[in-house]
Design a protein around this motif. Sequence first.
Motif, PDB file in Angstrom:
ATOM      1  N   ALA A   1       0.838  -1.208   0.000  1.00 52.65           N
ATOM      2  CA  ALA A   1       0.000   0.000   0.000  1.00 52.65           C
ATOM      3  C   ALA A   1       0.867   1.251   0.000  1.00 52.65           C
ATOM      4  O   ALA A   1       0.592   2.200  -0.749  1.00 52.65           O
ATOM      5  N   ASP A   2       1.919   1.257   0.802  1.00 53.63           N
ATOM      6  CA  ASP A   2       2.825   2.409   0.841  1.00 53.63           C
ATOM      7  C   ASP A   2       3.483   2.631  -0.522  1.00 53.63           C
ATOM      8  O   ASP A   2       3.580   3.761  -1.006  1.00 53.63           O
ATOM      9  N   GLU A   3       3.920   1.541  -1.139  1.00 57.69           N
ATOM     10  CA  GLU A   3       4.568   1.645  -2.439  1.00 57.69           C
ATOM     11  C   GLU A   3       3.583   2.141  -3.507  1.00 57.69           C
ATOM     12  O   GLU A   3       3.933   2.966  -4.359  1.00 57.69           O
ATOM     13  N   LEU A   4       2.358   1.668  -3.447  1.00 59.89           N
ATOM     14  CA  LEU A   4       1.345   2.133  -4.399  1.00 59.89           C
ATOM     15  C   LEU A   4       1.043   3.616  -4.193  1.00 59.89           C
ATOM     16  O   LEU A   4       0.823   4.348  -5.154  1.00 59.89           O
ATOM     17  N   ASN A   5       1.061   4.062  -2.943  1.00 58.26           N
ATOM     18  CA  ASN A   5       0.858   5.483  -2.674  1.00 58.26           C
ATOM     19  C   ASN A   5       2.001   6.322  -3.240  1.00 58.26           C
ATOM     20  O   ASN A   5       1.775   7.419  -3.757  1.00 58.26           O
ATOM     21  N   LEU A   6       3.224   5.831  -3.151  1.00 54.78           N
ATOM     22  CA  LEU A   6       4.356   6.548  -3.752  1.00 54.78           C
ATOM     23  C   LEU A   6       4.180   6.635  -5.264  1.00 54.78           C
ATOM     24  O   LEU A   6       4.455   7.668  -5.877  1.00 54.78           O
ATOM     25  N   GLU A   7       3.726   5.550  -5.861  1.00 56.57           N
ATOM     26  CA  GLU A   7       3.468   5.549  -7.304  1.00 56.57           C
ATOM     27  C   GLU A   7       2.364   6.543  -7.646  1.00 56.57           C
ATOM     28  O   GLU A   7       2.438   7.257  -8.644  1.00 56.57           O
ATOM     29  N   ARG A   8       1.359   6.617  -6.803  1.00 62.26           N
ATOM     30  CA  ARG A   8       0.266   7.578  -6.980  1.00 62.26           C
ATOM     31  C   ARG A   8       0.788   9.004  -6.989  1.00 62.26           C
ATOM     32  O   ARG A   8       0.426   9.819  -7.823  1.00 62.26           O
ATOM     33  N   LYS A   9       1.649   9.303  -6.020  1.00 61.72           N
ATOM     34  CA  LYS A   9       2.247  10.647  -5.932  1.00 61.72           C
ATOM     35  C   LYS A   9       3.097  10.936  -7.162  1.00 61.72           C
ATOM     36  O   LYS A   9       3.083  12.050  -7.687  1.00 61.72           O
ATOM     37  N   ARG A  10       3.845   9.939  -7.612  1.00 64.41           N
ATOM     38  CA  ARG A  10       4.696  10.108  -8.788  1.00 64.41           C
ATOM     39  C   ARG A  10       3.865  10.474 -10.014  1.00 64.41           C
ATOM     40  O   ARG A  10       4.292  11.249 -10.869  1.00 64.41           O
ATOM     41  N   LEU A  11       2.655   9.944 -10.083  1.00 64.85           N
ATOM     42  CA  LEU A  11       1.763  10.228 -11.207  1.00 64.85           C
ATOM     43  C   LEU A  11       0.975  11.522 -11.027  1.00 64.85           C
ATOM     44  O   LEU A  11       0.139  11.859 -11.852  1.00 64.85           O
TER      45      LEU A  11
END
Length: 150
Positions: free
Chosen positions: A48-58
């Motif tokens: 979940a944390d990693e997906l949130n980082l990906e979300r921020k990157r996008l």
Amino acid sequence: MTKLETLDNLVKICVDSAERYRRAAADVGKEKLVQFFTQQEAARRRDADELNLERKRLGGEGEKVGKESGSVGGFIDRTAMDLSVVMSKGDTGVVEWCREDATDVIAAYEKALRDVDGTTRSTLERQLAENRASLAALEKVLQPYGHPRS
């Protein structure tokens, strides 16, 4: 679904799954199961944390990833799991609940892969492989404690 919506959905699924594993660890009596479920909880929270980082990157805002987040459906499912334990399905019942959850998480990742590409796709493919490995490990954990009830 947009990439951000896809990631939002997977974050909720990961949080729900992590919380389900946390509850499972509290509901079982065998230390080996407690350790396994605790490890799985940590893995889902990392996802979940990693997906949130990906979300921020996008360009999206970070989602709140904590025990209080997730979906309403996930909360209801966890409550049903707790009631199942109370109604004495025991360790085997808890393991079966988690096996079903792992299968549902894998299906969600497979569906999400249709909506993403690039780095996001690579992240989801890696997490999907980890979830598949967790399901295989769960199947091994299930063997000494009985098989799923029919």
